[in-house]
Design a protein around this motif. Structure first.
Motif, PDB file in Angstrom:
ATOM      1  N   LEU A  79       0.672  -1.205  -0.016  1.00  0.00           N
ATOM      2  CA  LEU A  79      -0.049  -0.004   0.072  1.00  0.00           C
ATOM      3  C   LEU A  79       0.844   1.306   0.010  1.00  0.00           C
ATOM      4  N   TYR A  80       1.971   1.052   0.180  1.00  0.00           N
ATOM      5  CA  TYR A  80       3.221   2.278   0.208  1.00  0.00           C
ATOM      6  C   TYR A  80       3.912   2.232  -0.993  1.00  0.00           C
ATOM      7  N   PHE A  81       3.925   3.489  -1.636  1.00  0.00           N
ATOM      8  CA  PHE A  81       4.533   3.399  -2.982  1.00  0.00           C
ATOM      9  C   PHE A  81       5.673   4.589  -3.052  1.00  0.00           C
ATOM     10  N   TYR A  82       6.679   4.306  -3.376  1.00  0.00           N
ATOM     11  CA  TYR A  82       7.788   5.386  -3.600  1.00  0.00           C
ATOM     12  C   TYR A  82       8.518   5.439  -5.054  1.00  0.00           C
ATOM     13  N   TRP A  83       8.814   6.532  -5.576  1.00  0.00           N
ATOM     14  CA  TRP A  83       9.879   6.724  -6.498  1.00  0.00           C
ATOM     15  C   TRP A  83      11.479   7.350  -5.830  1.00  0.00           C
ATOM     16  N   TYR A  84      12.373   6.686  -6.488  1.00  0.00           N
ATOM     17  CA  TYR A  84      13.509   7.221  -6.304  1.00  0.00           C
ATOM     18  C   TYR A  84      14.244   7.349  -7.342  1.00  0.00           C
ATOM     19  N   ARG A  85      15.414   8.236  -7.587  1.00  0.00           N
ATOM     20  CA  ARG A  85      16.161   8.306  -8.676  1.00  0.00           C
ATOM     21  C   ARG A  85      17.536   8.157  -8.386  1.00  0.00           C
ATOM     22  N   GLN A  86      18.479   7.613  -9.577  1.00  0.00           N
ATOM     23  CA  GLN A  86      19.787   7.424  -9.368  1.00  0.00           C
ATOM     24  C   GLN A  86      20.590   8.328 -10.584  1.00  0.00           C
ATOM     25  N   ILE A  87      21.167   9.089 -10.366  1.00  0.00           N
ATOM     26  CA  ILE A  87      21.982   9.633 -11.474  1.00  0.00           C
ATOM     27  C   ILE A  87      23.226   8.705 -11.442  1.00  0.00           C
ATOM     28  N   LEU A  88      23.642   8.460 -12.861  1.00  0.00           N
ATOM     29  CA  LEU A  88      24.581   7.558 -12.956  1.00  0.00           C
ATOM     30  C   LEU A  88      25.750   7.881 -12.080  1.00  0.00           C
ATOM     31  N   GLY A  89      26.208   6.725 -11.234  1.00  0.00           N
ATOM     32  CA  GLY A  89      27.434   6.711 -10.498  1.00  0.00           C
ATOM     33  C   GLY A  89      27.283   7.253  -9.063  1.00  0.00           C
ATOM     34  N   GLN A  90      25.900   7.778  -8.760  1.00  0.00           N
ATOM     35  CA  GLN A  90      25.697   8.556  -7.786  1.00  0.00           C
ATOM     36  C   GLN A  90      24.742   7.557  -6.866  1.00  0.00           C
ATOM     37  N   LYS A  91      24.411   8.283  -5.671  1.00  0.00           N
ATOM     38  CA  LYS A  91      23.630   7.226  -4.751  1.00  0.00           C
ATOM     39  C   LYS A  91      22.145   7.739  -5.033  1.00  0.00           C
ATOM     40  N   VAL A  92      21.258   6.848  -4.533  1.00  0.00           N
ATOM     41  CA  VAL A  92      19.830   6.717  -4.642  1.00  0.00           C
ATOM     42  C   VAL A  92      19.020   7.895  -4.109  1.00  0.00           C
ATOM     43  N   GLU A  93      18.399   8.392  -4.620  1.00  0.00           N
ATOM     44  CA  GLU A  93      17.844   9.744  -4.036  1.00  0.00           C
ATOM     45  C   GLU A  93      16.188   9.681  -3.964  1.00  0.00           C
ATOM     46  N   PHE A  94      15.871   9.930  -2.707  1.00  0.00           N
ATOM     47  CA  PHE A  94      14.301  10.027  -2.501  1.00  0.00           C
ATOM     48  C   PHE A  94      13.658  11.204  -3.561  1.00  0.00           C
ATOM     49  N   LEU A  95      12.502  10.679  -4.038  1.00  0.00           N
ATOM     50  CA  LEU A  95      11.610  11.527  -4.833  1.00  0.00           C
ATOM     51  C   LEU A  95      10.331  11.796  -4.098  1.00  0.00           C
ATOM     52  N   SER A 155      15.886   5.520   8.100  1.00  0.00           N
ATOM     53  CA  SER A 155      14.747   6.187   8.116  1.00  0.00           C
ATOM     54  C   SER A 155      14.318   6.361   9.450  1.00  0.00           C
ATOM     55  N   ASN A 156      13.488   7.262   9.680  1.00  0.00           N
ATOM     56  CA  ASN A 156      12.748   7.695  11.019  1.00  0.00           C
ATOM     57  C   ASN A 156      11.488   7.601  11.125  1.00  0.00           C
ATOM     58  N   ALA A 157      11.036   6.705  11.862  1.00  0.00           N
ATOM     59  CA  ALA A 157       9.525   6.869  12.102  1.00  0.00           C
ATOM     60  C   ALA A 157       8.515   6.147  10.772  1.00  0.00           C
ATOM     61  N   GLY A 158       9.252   5.613   9.896  1.00  0.00           N
ATOM     62  CA  GLY A 158       8.408   5.000   8.704  1.00  0.00           C
ATOM     63  C   GLY A 158       8.509   6.105   7.602  1.00  0.00           C
ATOM     64  N   ASN A 159       9.430   7.215   7.923  1.00  0.00           N
ATOM     65  CA  ASN A 159       9.466   8.093   6.607  1.00  0.00           C
ATOM     66  C   ASN A 159      10.271   7.618   5.774  1.00  0.00           C
ATOM     67  N   MET A 160      10.730   8.262   4.817  1.00  0.00           N
ATOM     68  CA  MET A 160      11.576   8.045   3.441  1.00  0.00           C
ATOM     69  C   MET A 160      12.909   7.676   3.834  1.00  0.00           C
ATOM     70  N   LEU A 161      13.096   6.548   2.875  1.00  0.00           N
ATOM     71  CA  LEU A 161      14.718   5.855   3.455  1.00  0.00           C
ATOM     72  C   LEU A 161      15.759   6.985   2.744  1.00  0.00           C
ATOM     73  N   THR A 162      16.661   7.232   3.511  1.00  0.00           N
ATOM     74  CA  THR A 162      17.808   8.093   2.843  1.00  0.00           C
ATOM     75  C   THR A 162      19.097   7.111   2.760  1.00  0.00           C
ATOM     76  N   PHE A 163      19.533   7.152   1.320  1.00  0.00           N
ATOM     77  CA  PHE A 163      20.749   6.224   1.192  1.00  0.00           C
ATOM     78  C   PHE A 163      22.072   6.988   1.185  1.00  0.00           C
ATOM     79  N   GLY A 164      22.784   6.235   1.525  1.00  0.00           N
ATOM     80  CA  GLY A 164      24.311   6.728   1.844  1.00  0.00           C
ATOM     81  C   GLY A 164      24.867   6.432   0.238  1.00  0.00           C
ATOM     82  N   GLY A 165      26.088   6.854   0.149  1.00  0.00           N
ATOM     83  CA  GLY A 165      26.763   7.011  -1.268  1.00  0.00           C
ATOM     84  C   GLY A 165      27.182   5.522  -1.894  1.00  0.00           C
ATOM     85  N   GLY A 166      27.068   4.606  -1.091  1.00  0.00           N
ATOM     86  CA  GLY A 166      27.472   3.375  -1.827  1.00  0.00           C
ATOM     87  C   GLY A 166      29.059   2.968  -1.685  1.00  0.00           C
ATOM     88  N   THR A 167      29.326   1.657  -1.540  1.00  0.00           N
ATOM     89  CA  THR A 167      30.580   1.135  -1.597  1.00  0.00           C
ATOM     90  C   THR A 167      30.548   0.042  -2.462  1.00  0.00           C
TER      91      THR A 167
END
Lengths: 112, 111
Positions: free
Chosen positions: A30-46, B93-105
């Motif tokens: 029931l919960y839906f999300y969009w994220y994006r990832q510019i090439l070589g970068q981290k995944v960003e929340f939209l 994430s905090n309290a079920g809010n959006m996930l924040t991603f790190g830069g990756g390894t």
């Protein structure tokens, strides 16, 4: 194993054109999300979407972006007038409410 | 997580060795943490998660350690295999809010 399905896998468009990316969530999620990832970068929340409305959005998600679930199954991301910097991999993710997000394979958008 | 920009830190290990991937997060209110694996051209794949009321959680060949005092998360992979080669992201994430991603390894496993 249930999975999130995204279409198209790759779209090439001209700057200024509208693009719609589609996602079929896991059926009981029931919960839906969009994220994006510019090439070589981290995944960003939209944006996050629950109960037919946006629950949270990031600074990236400006007026050019919109989401909807028009038919109760597909979850779409629309970019009204694409810019070069919109080129990225766009990931749909869904959740059943446990916090764990299941990601689709992504839609690669290339803006020329 | 914290952004590291275009240059991904890389961890290179020999097949069969153990791998430890580290991540720092910035939000002290975060209460849920996930490790994702991303193979080239694919979406993030869930590996293991941990909530803030725990400091260690084990899965199959993987262990996540959480140190809330220094806001640090680590992923340990036992007996690393070639199929483990991928980019690994932590997310919080905090309290079920959006996930924040790190830069990756990037983990590279040498046969």
């Amino acid at each position: 194993e249930p999975e999130v399905t995204q279409t198209p896998s790759h779209q090439v468009t001209q700057m200024g054109q509208e693009v719609i990316l589609r996602c079929v969530p896991i059926s009981n999620h029931l919960y839906f999300y969009w994220y994006r990832q510019i090439l070589g970068q981290k995944v960003e929340f939209l944006v996050s979407f629950y109960n037919n409305e946006i629950s949270e959005k990031s600074e990236i998600f400006d007026d050019q972006f919109s989401v909807e679930r028009p038919d109760g199954s597909n979850f779409t991301l629309k970019i009204r007038s694409t810019k070069l910097e919109d080129s990225a991999m766009y990931f749909c993710a869904t959740s059943g409410g446990t916090g764990e997000l299941f990601f689709g394979e992504g839609s690669r958008l290339t803006v020329l | 997580g914290e952004s590291v920009g275009l240059h991904l830190p890389t961890l290179s290990v020999q097949e069969g060795d153990n791998s430890i991937i580290n991540c720092a997060y910035s939000n002290s209110a975060s209460d849920y943490f996930i490790w994702y694996k991303q193979e080239s051209g694919k979406g993030p794949q869930f590996i293991i998660d941990i909530r803030s009321n725990m400091d260690k959680r084990q899965g199959q060949r993987v262990t996540v350690l959480l140190n809330k005092t220094v806001k640090h998360l680590s992923l340990q992979i036992a007996a690393t295999q070639p199929g483990d080669s991928a980019v690994y992201f932590c997310a919080d994430s905090n309290a079920g809010n959006m996930l924040t991603f790190g830069g990756g390894t990037r983990l590279m496993v040498k046969p």
